[in-house]
Design an enzyme around this catalytic site. Structure first.
Site, mmCIF file in Angstrom:
data_model
loop_
_atom_site.group_PDB
_atom_site.id
_atom_site.type_symbol
_atom_site.label_atom_id
_atom_site.label_comp_id
_atom_site.label_asym_id
_atom_site.label_seq_id
_atom_site.Cartn_x
_atom_site.Cartn_y
_atom_site.Cartn_z
ATOM 1 N N GLY A 194 -37.336 -22.222 -13.135
ATOM 2 C CA GLY A 194 -37.029 -20.795 -13.117
ATOM 3 C C GLY A 194 -36.255 -20.439 -11.859
ATOM 4 O O GLY A 194 -35.045 -20.657 -11.764
ATOM 5 N N GLU A 214 -46.421 -25.031 -18.591
ATOM 6 C CA GLU A 214 -46.177 -24.130 -17.473
ATOM 7 C C GLU A 214 -47.458 -23.374 -17.133
ATOM 8 O O GLU A 214 -47.722 -22.297 -17.725
ATOM 9 C CB GLU A 214 -45.102 -23.102 -17.848
ATOM 10 C CG GLU A 214 -43.753 -23.686 -18.158
ATOM 11 C CD GLU A 214 -42.631 -22.718 -17.787
ATOM 12 O OE1 GLU A 214 -41.812 -23.091 -16.949
ATOM 13 O OE2 GLU A 214 -42.605 -21.594 -18.294
ATOM 14 N N ASN A 220 -34.105 -21.625 -16.526
ATOM 15 C CA ASN A 220 -34.414 -20.291 -17.052
ATOM 16 C C ASN A 220 -33.969 -19.274 -16.003
ATOM 17 O O ASN A 220 -34.668 -19.039 -15.020
ATOM 18 C CB ASN A 220 -35.928 -20.196 -17.317
ATOM 19 C CG ASN A 220 -36.355 -18.794 -17.711
ATOM 20 O OD1 ASN A 220 -35.518 -17.944 -18.008
ATOM 21 N ND2 ASN A 220 -37.659 -18.543 -17.707
ATOM 22 N N LYS A 233 -33.832 -16.212 -16.146
ATOM 23 C CA LYS A 233 -34.597 -14.953 -16.248
ATOM 24 C C LYS A 233 -33.665 -13.739 -16.229
ATOM 25 O O LYS A 233 -32.584 -13.795 -16.787
ATOM 26 C CB LYS A 233 -35.644 -14.871 -15.143
ATOM 27 C CG LYS A 233 -36.539 -16.114 -15.090
ATOM 28 C CD LYS A 233 -37.831 -15.817 -14.412
ATOM 29 C CE LYS A 233 -38.563 -17.117 -14.114
ATOM 30 N NZ LYS A 233 -39.949 -16.887 -13.818
ATOM 31 N N HIS A 246 -42.657 -17.829 -23.529
ATOM 32 C CA HIS A 246 -42.771 -17.814 -22.058
ATOM 33 C C HIS A 246 -43.911 -16.880 -21.652
ATOM 34 O O HIS A 246 -44.095 -15.815 -22.248
ATOM 35 C CB HIS A 246 -41.454 -17.351 -21.436
ATOM 36 C CG HIS A 246 -41.408 -17.617 -19.968
ATOM 37 N ND1 HIS A 246 -42.059 -16.823 -19.066
ATOM 38 C CD2 HIS A 246 -40.837 -18.611 -19.252
ATOM 39 C CE1 HIS A 246 -41.867 -17.313 -17.842
ATOM 40 N NE2 HIS A 246 -41.132 -18.393 -17.933
ATOM 41 N N GLY A 294 -43.408 -19.202 -10.126
ATOM 42 C CA GLY A 294 -42.896 -18.359 -9.042
ATOM 43 C C GLY A 294 -43.835 -18.215 -7.862
ATOM 44 O O GLY A 294 -43.703 -17.277 -7.077
HETATM 45 C C1 PEP Z 1 -40.324 -20.207 -15.446
HETATM 46 O O1 PEP Z 1 -40.268 -18.985 -15.353
HETATM 47 O O2 PEP Z 1 -40.240 -20.771 -16.563
HETATM 48 C C2 PEP Z 1 -40.503 -20.982 -14.234
HETATM 49 C C3 PEP Z 1 -40.781 -22.251 -14.328
HETATM 50 O O3 PEP Z 1 -40.356 -20.276 -13.080
HETATM 51 P P1 PEP Z 1 -40.420 -20.874 -11.584
HETATM 52 O O4 PEP Z 1 -39.653 -22.187 -11.577
HETATM 53 O O5 PEP Z 1 -39.742 -19.836 -10.746
HETATM 54 O O6 PEP Z 1 -41.838 -21.075 -11.246
#
Ligand code: PEP
Length: 244
Positions: free
Chosen positions: A225, A161, A10, A12, A89, A167
């Site tokens: 992400g 998630e 992702n 973003k 999300h 993040g």
């Molecule tokens: C996401 O935004 O779906 C995600 C998993 O982000 P990160 O890997 O940065 O935690």
């Protein structure tokens, strides 16, 4: 969909065109797997098409097609042979007030066009601390999958998630993830009879922790992400999960 592990990136909305160009120089050479699904910011999608990986959307509209200013519809996606879309999300749930009901409509519209959806679910830190993880996950699943037949569920991939893990570099323990993934599979089975739902884990997955996370035996892959925006880190993750 085959029973192989998948890795979803992702990207973003943080990369600009220079970042994208540099990124593509590396990944177009190195990634040759249809189990890798890269979800760029929609304005950059054309640069990612027709390569040796799949392209997905970070979001999709809740109707199959029509005049919806600013939106990308399933009809448009499949016209570019884009078969995957992330839905629900937490960043969209939080910043755009996306509800379970909206997410349900998005899922139905996408699957009606024979797309696969990656449905994100997970609890906030507050919900975790109040021991409400299972309750929240059940609610999100029941509402988002409302009315879906078993045939439609074949096109759904769940991404667990935890919001507090996105993040932050904080991740649940292996045991916690394993338990929640099992719970998700059980809820889907209870509400629909479907037994083969794929569940990914997402939240601060990186090249250092993926080896350990990949040992979780009921996991079908990862949604990545931040680390997916760094070509070298993403390649290491893919190498660990898929190209071994
Ligand atoms: C996401 O935004 O779906 C995600 C998993 O982000 P990160 O890997 O940065 O935690």
């Amino acid at each position: 969909m085959e029973n192989k592990k998948i890795v979803v990136g992702n990207l973003k909305s943080t990369m600009n065109i220079e970042d994208v160009s540099k990124y593509l120089q590396v990944i177009n050479k190195e990634i040759a797997s249809k189990e890798v699904i890269i979800c760029p910011s929609s304005i950059y999608i054309p640069y990612f098409l027709k390569k040796n990986y799949q392209v997905g959307l970070q979001n999709i509209f809740l109707d199959e097609g029509g005049p919806y200013t600013g939106e990308i519809t399933p009809t448009q996606a499949v016209s570019l042979e884009i078969r995957y879309a992330i839905v629900g999300h937490s960043e969209r749930r939080i910043h755009l007030n996306e509800t379970d009901e909206i997410i349900n409509k998005k899922i139905v519209a996408a699957i009606n066009k024979n797309m696969y959806v990656i449905l994100c679910i997970g609890e906030t830190l507050e919900e975790k601390e109040m021991l409400r993880t299972d309750m929240v996950i059940r609610r999100q699943l029941v509402n988002a999958l409302n009315g879906l037949s078993i045939d439609m569920l074949y096109n759904v991939i769940i991404a667990y998630e935890p919001v507090w893990a996105i993040g932050t570099n904080n991740i649940p323990s292996i045991k916690e993830i394993e338990k929640t993934v099992e719970y998700i599979k059980n809820v889907v089975k209870q509400i629909s009879g479907y037994e083969d739902i794929k569940v990914l884990y997402g939240g601060s997955v990186n090249e250092h922790n993926v080896k350990e996370l990949n040992k979780i035996n009921n996991i079908s892959g990862f949604l990545v992400g931040g680390a997916s925006t760094k070509a070298d880190s993403f390649l290491k993750i893919i190498d660990e999960v898929i190209q071994k």
